[in-house]
Design an enzyme around this catalytic site. Sequence first.
Site, PDB file in Angstrom:
ATOM      1  N   ASP A 105       0.728  -1.290   0.121  1.00 21.11           N
ATOM      2  CA  ASP A 105       0.036   0.052  -0.103  1.00 21.11           C
ATOM      3  C   ASP A 105       0.781   1.228  -0.022  1.00 21.11           C
ATOM      4  O   ASP A 105       1.871   1.464   0.784  1.00 21.11           O
ATOM      5  CB  ASP A 105      -0.806   0.085   1.342  1.00 21.11           C
ATOM      6  CG  ASP A 105      -2.278  -0.080   0.778  1.00 21.11           C
ATOM      7  OD1 ASP A 105      -2.876   0.781   0.573  1.00 21.11           O
ATOM      8  OD2 ASP A 105      -2.946  -1.123   0.853  1.00 21.11           O
ATOM      9  N   ASP A 211      -3.370   4.705  -2.278  1.00 25.64           N
ATOM     10  CA  ASP A 211      -4.548   5.020  -1.656  1.00 25.64           C
ATOM     11  C   ASP A 211      -4.810   6.206  -1.710  1.00 25.64           C
ATOM     12  O   ASP A 211      -4.275   7.293  -2.126  1.00 25.64           O
ATOM     13  CB  ASP A 211      -4.080   4.923   0.216  1.00 25.64           C
ATOM     14  CG  ASP A 211      -5.253   5.141   1.001  1.00 25.64           C
ATOM     15  OD1 ASP A 211      -6.114   4.562   0.805  1.00 25.64           O
ATOM     16  OD2 ASP A 211      -4.985   6.127   1.956  1.00 25.64           O
ATOM     17  N   GLU A 268      -6.905   3.759  -5.872  1.00 26.06           N
ATOM     18  CA  GLU A 268      -8.041   4.027  -5.257  1.00 26.06           C
ATOM     19  C   GLU A 268      -8.829   5.259  -5.807  1.00 26.06           C
ATOM     20  O   GLU A 268      -8.262   6.263  -5.329  1.00 26.06           O
ATOM     21  CB  GLU A 268      -8.083   4.105  -3.601  1.00 26.06           C
ATOM     22  CG  GLU A 268      -9.310   3.914  -3.013  1.00 26.06           C
ATOM     23  CD  GLU A 268      -9.466   4.263  -1.505  1.00 26.06           C
ATOM     24  OE1 GLU A 268     -10.315   3.653  -0.863  1.00 26.06           O
ATOM     25  OE2 GLU A 268      -8.263   4.571  -1.084  1.00 26.06           O
ATOM     26  N   HIS A 345     -10.718  -4.552   2.035  1.00 28.28           N
ATOM     27  CA  HIS A 345     -10.696  -4.194   3.296  1.00 28.28           C
ATOM     28  C   HIS A 345     -11.733  -2.979   3.855  1.00 28.28           C
ATOM     29  O   HIS A 345     -11.936  -2.952   4.967  1.00 28.28           O
ATOM     30  CB  HIS A 345      -9.284  -3.952   3.784  1.00 28.28           C
ATOM     31  CG  HIS A 345      -8.987  -2.554   3.149  1.00 28.28           C
ATOM     32  ND1 HIS A 345      -8.448  -2.649   1.835  1.00 28.28           N
ATOM     33  CD2 HIS A 345      -8.720  -1.052   3.490  1.00 28.28           C
ATOM     34  CE1 HIS A 345      -8.042  -1.192   1.286  1.00 28.28           C
ATOM     35  NE2 HIS A 345      -8.151  -0.622   2.582  1.00 28.28           N
ATOM     36  N   ASP A 346     -12.399  -2.465   2.754  1.00 31.20           N
ATOM     37  CA  ASP A 346     -13.352  -1.273   3.179  1.00 31.20           C
ATOM     38  C   ASP A 346     -14.753  -1.684   2.980  1.00 31.20           C
ATOM     39  O   ASP A 346     -15.640  -0.961   3.117  1.00 31.20           O
ATOM     40  CB  ASP A 346     -13.053  -0.231   2.472  1.00 31.20           C
ATOM     41  CG  ASP A 346     -11.874   0.655   2.812  1.00 31.20           C
ATOM     42  OD1 ASP A 346     -11.353   0.496   3.826  1.00 31.20           O
ATOM     43  OD2 ASP A 346     -10.997   1.575   1.955  1.00 31.20           O
TER      44      ASP A 346
END
Length: 587
Positions: A105, A211, A268, A345-346
């Site tokens: 990440d 991110d 993202e 993960h979200d």
Amino acid sequence: MTIDTKQKRTAWWKEAIVYQIWPKSFFSGNGSPTGDIKGIISKLDYIKQLGANTIWLSPHYSSPMIDEGYDISDYENVNPMFGTVADAEQLIKECHDRGMRIIFDLVINHTSDQHKWFQESRSSKTNPKRDWFIWRPARYVDGKRMPPTNWLSCFNQSAWEWDEKTEEYYLHLFAIEQPDINWRNDECKKALLESSMEFWLSRGLDGFRVDTVNLYSKPEQFEDAPVTVPDTYLQPAFDQFCNGPEMHNYLREMGDILEKYDAMTVGELGNTPDVKEVLKYVGFSRNELSMVFQFETMNLGRSQVDWYIQEPWSVADLAKTTEMMQTALTDSGRDGWQTSFLENHDQGRSVSRFGNDSPEHRTTSAKMLSLLVSMASGTMYVYQGQELAMTNVPASWDMKEYLDIGSINYLKQVKDANKGEADMERAKAALRVLARDHARTPVQWTDGPNAGFTAENVKPWMRINDNFKEINAAQQLQDKDSVYHFWQKAIALRVQHPDLFVHGKFSLLLDYKGADKDSKVLAFAKDVRTETEVTPKRSVVLLNLSDAEQPIEVTGLESGKVALSTHHQSTDPVAPLSPYEGRVLFL
């Protein structure tokens, strides 16, 4: 490790099958309450056996863990709960030794407030690093001190925090403890990219998941967001801070670094519905991002006003969204690239959101959804536990079990609004479906104590889902009819026919805007784009998203061959689809 920094940029990532690991909840190799890097290394063969060829490791850096590692205090170090830099280097090597790649990440919109750069920045207004973050004086309304703007942060609080020592506000689009970096400061930007990117790429890393990739460029003048939510001062401000004027210049600078290592990126990219704008991020010729995550599918059933509140959605909605995601970036001569995913993960677990997680239909609907991911074009992503049909946590759990800062702040926001018990119950019901916590429970490895996640006498950092005795890797590895083995078959089919399933042209086979708008079947074709000698040249995918038998509404399939089905008895290509059946045909 010596890395060749004169490599030619390729597109190896198009055929990557990426397995995302949330390190805190994956596997504890040392018997602690959390997962760790040594635990990941011990499970690499399990991941490779599934068919994945790339690992995406969510944040493992030094962090106070206010936002589960997305608040980084040192990009060049590893959180001790996960291991050491040497462990991370060993993980990179172990992946490469297996013919796999690995990405980390990249969190560079903000740091932790414990990062040494921010500690210096907030020490005084004259500190050399003061301008490395975004500081603004207060404004006053009728003598009352107010934040510089009315922006609502992504975590449901003001996006500005008052600093008593220097008597100014700093910007934080996420948690208070996550101050935003000032990318307009060239010295800061240079140090940031060296510390967060070059440090790891020089150690053999193959790329990054980036991110919040469209937030770095902030406006020159900070202005209030328009009032779209009545009766509250704080307002959503995505149009103010997303896709700013310098975004593409920043990404091209990052692209120059990535090109030296032939490294990939997946960004993202939220709040960017315009395809023309998305193409600016992912066009191969632009050398910015390899691909992006867009969230139209993930946002099905989410209110436009309140991210957590559910609204009805139909198979037609899913079909139209899938079509847009599959065609917008690659059709009509465009040189973009897409992603295929249903979990991360979200998000809540896909079998609970888009399938049916009841004991009767969980296995079948999870297999059916695996076909939606693995037969779609683009780079494919699987999230840990998705290959086991892990589910959302039970509705019976108390809200105290929900540990995510987003969930906690959301309940606080509803409580502070003081609208009554009905609104609070509605908020709780929403979290039971859409909270990020559902994806973060420990992976269920066995039916033994702590689901085999950690030592028997250790309390895991988060409660393990109650259904671990029915859903766990050990049982599924032994059962050739399990969800895990079906994912394995679907991935193998994808790998065997990349011209169809990775690069193929997508088209819907029913009229979801008209006569078939009430259909419960998602039906689409995949066609080879080139004229090379590839057999087969067309595939048809039929997915029944209901708990009732559905007729085949697509004509011309009688001569098709069933290549894969969730139901063993389905050898007739035009037989009615059983509840939650998925079927892949070759024509």
